[in-house]
Write a protein that holds these residues in place. Structure first.
Motif, PDB file in Angstrom:
ATOM      1  N   ARG A 114       4.510   3.336  11.734  1.00 27.18           N
ATOM      2  CA  ARG A 114       3.660   3.683  10.588  1.00 27.18           C
ATOM      3  C   ARG A 114       4.495   4.505   9.642  1.00 27.18           C
ATOM      4  O   ARG A 114       5.080   5.505  10.045  1.00 27.18           O
ATOM      5  CB  ARG A 114       2.462   4.537  11.026  1.00 27.18           C
ATOM      6  N   PRO A 161       5.037   5.548   5.127  1.00 24.88           N
ATOM      7  CA  PRO A 161       4.549   5.342   3.770  1.00 24.88           C
ATOM      8  C   PRO A 161       5.170   4.066   3.168  1.00 24.88           C
ATOM      9  O   PRO A 161       6.287   3.696   3.528  1.00 24.88           O
ATOM     10  CB  PRO A 161       5.042   6.588   3.014  1.00 24.88           C
ATOM     11  N   CYS A 162       4.444   3.418   2.308  1.00 26.08           N
ATOM     12  CA  CYS A 162       4.919   2.209   1.626  1.00 26.08           C
ATOM     13  C   CYS A 162       5.016   1.006   2.568  1.00 26.08           C
ATOM     14  O   CYS A 162       5.678   0.031   2.265  1.00 26.08           O
ATOM     15  CB  CYS A 162       6.274   2.378   0.947  1.00 26.08           C
ATOM     16  N   ARG A 163       4.366   1.066   3.726  1.00 27.74           N
ATOM     17  CA  ARG A 163       4.445  -0.053   4.645  1.00 27.74           C
ATOM     18  C   ARG A 163       3.800  -1.297   4.017  1.00 27.74           C
ATOM     19  O   ARG A 163       4.327  -2.403   4.078  1.00 27.74           O
ATOM     20  CB  ARG A 163       3.742   0.333   5.944  1.00 27.74           C
ATOM     21  N   LEU A 217       3.415  -1.920   0.847  1.00 28.52           N
ATOM     22  CA  LEU A 217       4.235  -2.374  -0.273  1.00 28.52           C
ATOM     23  C   LEU A 217       5.375  -3.259   0.215  1.00 28.52           C
ATOM     24  O   LEU A 217       5.644  -4.337  -0.341  1.00 28.52           O
ATOM     25  CB  LEU A 217       4.784  -1.169  -1.032  1.00 28.52           C
ATOM     26  N   ALA A 218       6.043  -2.805   1.285  1.00 32.97           N
ATOM     27  CA  ALA A 218       7.150  -3.585   1.840  1.00 32.97           C
ATOM     28  C   ALA A 218       6.659  -4.949   2.286  1.00 32.97           C
ATOM     29  O   ALA A 218       7.298  -5.976   2.030  1.00 32.97           O
ATOM     30  CB  ALA A 218       7.771  -2.841   3.025  1.00 32.97           C
ATOM     31  N   TRP A 252       4.188  -6.662   1.108  1.00 32.26           N
ATOM     32  CA  TRP A 252       3.934  -7.539  -0.043  1.00 32.26           C
ATOM     33  C   TRP A 252       5.204  -7.989  -0.734  1.00 32.26           C
ATOM     34  O   TRP A 252       5.285  -9.105  -1.241  1.00 32.26           O
ATOM     35  CB  TRP A 252       3.000  -6.830  -1.031  1.00 32.26           C
ATOM     36  N   MET A 253       6.209  -7.123  -0.736  1.00 31.99           N
ATOM     37  CA  MET A 253       7.488  -7.537  -1.325  1.00 31.99           C
ATOM     38  C   MET A 253       8.063  -8.738  -0.579  1.00 31.99           C
ATOM     39  O   MET A 253       8.616  -9.652  -1.170  1.00 31.99           O
ATOM     40  CB  MET A 253       8.487  -6.380  -1.259  1.00 31.99           C
ATOM     41  N   TYR A 288      12.732   2.205   7.852  1.00 34.70           N
ATOM     42  CA  TYR A 288      13.345   1.867   6.566  1.00 34.70           C
ATOM     43  C   TYR A 288      14.682   1.181   6.772  1.00 34.70           C
ATOM     44  O   TYR A 288      15.033   0.238   6.060  1.00 34.70           O
ATOM     45  CB  TYR A 288      13.524   3.132   5.722  1.00 34.70           C
ATOM     46  N   LEU A 336      14.622  -6.212   2.349  1.00 32.65           N
ATOM     47  CA  LEU A 336      14.122  -5.731   1.057  1.00 32.65           C
ATOM     48  C   LEU A 336      15.211  -5.765  -0.010  1.00 32.65           C
ATOM     49  O   LEU A 336      14.953  -6.095  -1.160  1.00 32.65           O
ATOM     50  CB  LEU A 336      13.548  -4.317   1.202  1.00 32.65           C
TER      51      LEU A 336
END
Lengths: 282, 294
Positions: free
Chosen positions: A107, A109-111, A113-114, A116-117, B15, B22
């Motif tokens: 979990r 932040p921006c999970r 968003l990633a 959808w990218m 990340y 990404l």
């Protein structure tokens, strides 16, 4: 089968045999053409039975230098195709499996968003954004390189979704047990997740290898240097003859060689191929 | 988005794991797509020195351009004909295989391999078979009094690219139709047979309606295939000709951009195509969640 009607069975066999023949016909004719000498095509119509020139034709195209159109040795193009297909297949699997792991098991932040990218790449096939992508590659100095051939094609939403699906079906107890035993995330990934997704990886590899091998437009644009040409995109240059007749026997020999590896993969790994095809479309 | 109950708690690691995907997406997908959208609002003069912002002018021009409207029409005809031919043939073959017990696997192997043939190679093979001077099929057609020449005749050219594209797609549709047929419970057909329905009647009233989710799914997939993956077929056989009769949208983007160097128009065409892909993807995904059912 509900009832056993003789005429229906006969009809079904007839339909299937006809289907198999129609499906195989173009390849059979190409093969036949590749076994004749160039002179055999002057008489007016393609011969229907194999000739005696097979060994000569194939060894000539593999060595290269047949004509101004087929000057590169074909084994070089086969090698380029193999490198590109393997880089695309392996690259797609590696970056997709790690991103799916991150999205499912962490979990942060921006999970969303990633996620959808990655999803967006599904919507933008290379043919659609061809000119701007070409410009990016040119600006990065990646024309005429294996990196330019493969890296722009290895982002993959379908593979990421597939692995996400696979991971979501894995029981939560596996993570809990691993954590109790003191395993970190990477150890869990390497020792539990990877072995459990082995067949999915293999099935996906079959599909992606075919995808990579059959790329046409991209290599055509990226490679101006003939030593990087792949066999599928190189074939067009052989059929473009300004004057005189194309050298049919050589062109057809190259076509047969170009489809041999992926067709062999489908035939010999049929179970994995069917599994991969049906899974990637979910 | 579905969630796992048990997760790991590392901060930076996710990340790092996502980074390669990404970065590649950003450099090779988002950036070029953004470029295309921006470029579609600009117009370059003939020497490529001055670019002016023209807002929606490129789009307005595009939809009044007869050659673009023709390309749209050609694409629709091409996509629907290829879908009809490849799905029809695949369904007949799948129905036949569904009756087989022992030989089903052998027939399937012999039918699915064209999936692995590259579109460009498929194009070359059919181009050779239909070659007006030495091809085998024009020779046979001439025997019945028909003169085949796809380099001159628009109808012939379209027929040829449809056949070549459909040939390659039959294997895919066949596999999914077989899977769809196997999912239909045998008891339904048996019940209908006991009630006196013959094989033809059973096909229309039971098999075909129950296959409709598969059929719809394959229709979308085949349309996507004909719109974007058949570039090689077109390039190998007709190069969009004769007289624009096989110049489908994807081929026109390439021609106007790389050959004609009309950047603004090519970019606008790219954006229109992206819109079409997004629409088709949304249809496909909605359908996956909520299957067409009775």
């Amino acid at each position: 089968m509900v009832e056993n009607q003789r005429w229906l069975n006969v009809l079904a066999h007839a339909v299937l045999i006809l289907g198999v023949i129609v499906v195989a016909l173009p390849v059979y004719i190409a093969f036949v053409a590749s076994t004749h000498e160039s002179g055999a095509f002057m008489s007016g119509v393609i011969p229907m039975l194999p000739g005696h020139n097979m060994v000569e034709t194939y060894s000539a195209v593999l060595r290269g230098g047949v004509s101004s159109q087929i000057s590169q040795p074909i084994w070089l193009m086969l090698g380029n195709s193999m490198i590109m297909a393997l880089m695309i297949a392996v690259g797609k699997i590696v970056i997709s499996i790690t991103s799916a792991f991150a999205i499912v098991y962490f979990r942060f932040p921006c999970r969303g968003l990633a996620f959808w990218m990655i999803f967006i790449t599904l919507m933008l096939p290379v043919e659609v954004r061809i000119l701007p992508t070409y410009k990016v590659i040119a600006d990065l100095g990646m024309l005429n390189s294996y990196a330019g051939l493969s890296i722009p094609l290895i982002a993959s939403a379908t593979a990421t979704f597939l692995f996400r699906q696979v991971f979501l079906t894995m029981p939560d107890e596996l993570v809990e047990a691993a954590r109790i035993d003191g395993a970190g995330p990477m150890k869990f990934f390497r020792d539990i997740l990877l072995p459990l997704s082995k067949t999915n990886i293999a099935a996906l590899f079959v599909i992606l290898f075919i995808y990579g091998w059959n790329q046409y437009l991209w290599p055509l644009l990226i490679t101006t240097d003939p030593s990087y040409t792949t066999i599928v995109s190189g074939i067009k240059r052989m059929t473009d003859v300004q004057d005189g007749t194309p050298m049919w026997n050589y062109i057809m020999a190259v076509s047969v060689l170009a489809m041999l590896p992926p067709v062999a993969v489908v035939v010999f790994m049929q179970r994995l191929f069917v599994k991969g095809l049906i899974e990637t479309e979910k | 988005m579905q969630n796992k109950r048990a997760i790991f708690g590392a901060k930076g690691l996710p990340y790092l794991l996502l980074a390669p995907q990404l970065i590649i997406t950003a450099i090779f997908f988002l950036w070029p797509a953004g470029q295309a959208i921006w470029q579609s609002f600009l117009r370059e003069d003939a020497f490529g020195i001055k670019t002016t912002f023209v807002a929606l002018e490129n789009y307005r021009y595009l939809f009044h351009d007869p050659s673009y409207l023709n390309s749209l029409k050609v694409t629709v005809v091409f996509a629907l004909s290829t879908a009809a031919l490849s799905m029809g043939a695949a369904l007949i073959l799948a129905l036949a295989v569904d009756r087989m017990l022992r030989s089903a696997r052998l027939y399937s192997t012999l039918l699915i391999w064209p999936y692995a043939v590259a579109p460009a190679i498929a194009g070359v093979l059919w181009w050779f078979m239909f070659n007006p001077t030495i091809g085998i099929l024009p020779y046979l057609l001439e025997a019945v009094g028909y003169k085949w020449n796809h380099a001159l005749d628009r109808g012939n050219a379209m027929t040829l690219v449809v056949i070549a594209s459909a040939w390659k797609q039959i294997s895919y549709n066949f596999l999914f139709f077989v899977a769809g047929l196997q999912a239909i419970p045998g008891s339904l057909r048996e019940a209908a047979a006991i009630d006196g329905a013959g094989p033809v009647r059973r096909f229309w009233t039971i098999t075909l309606p129950l296959l409709s989710p598969t059929t719809f799914f394959l229709l979308v997939v085949t349309i996507v295939y004909t719109m974007f993956d058949t570039f090689g077929v077109i390039d190998a056989i007709t190069e969009g000709g004769p007289a624009q009769s096989t110049n489908i949208l994807v081929y026109k983007v390439y021609q106007d951009g790389f050959v004609g160097l009309n950047l603004g128009s090519s970019a606008a065409q790219s954006v229109v195509l992206m819109g079409i892909v997004i629409l088709l993807t949304v249809i496909q995904f909605r359908f996956v969640e909520r299957r067409v059912n009775y």
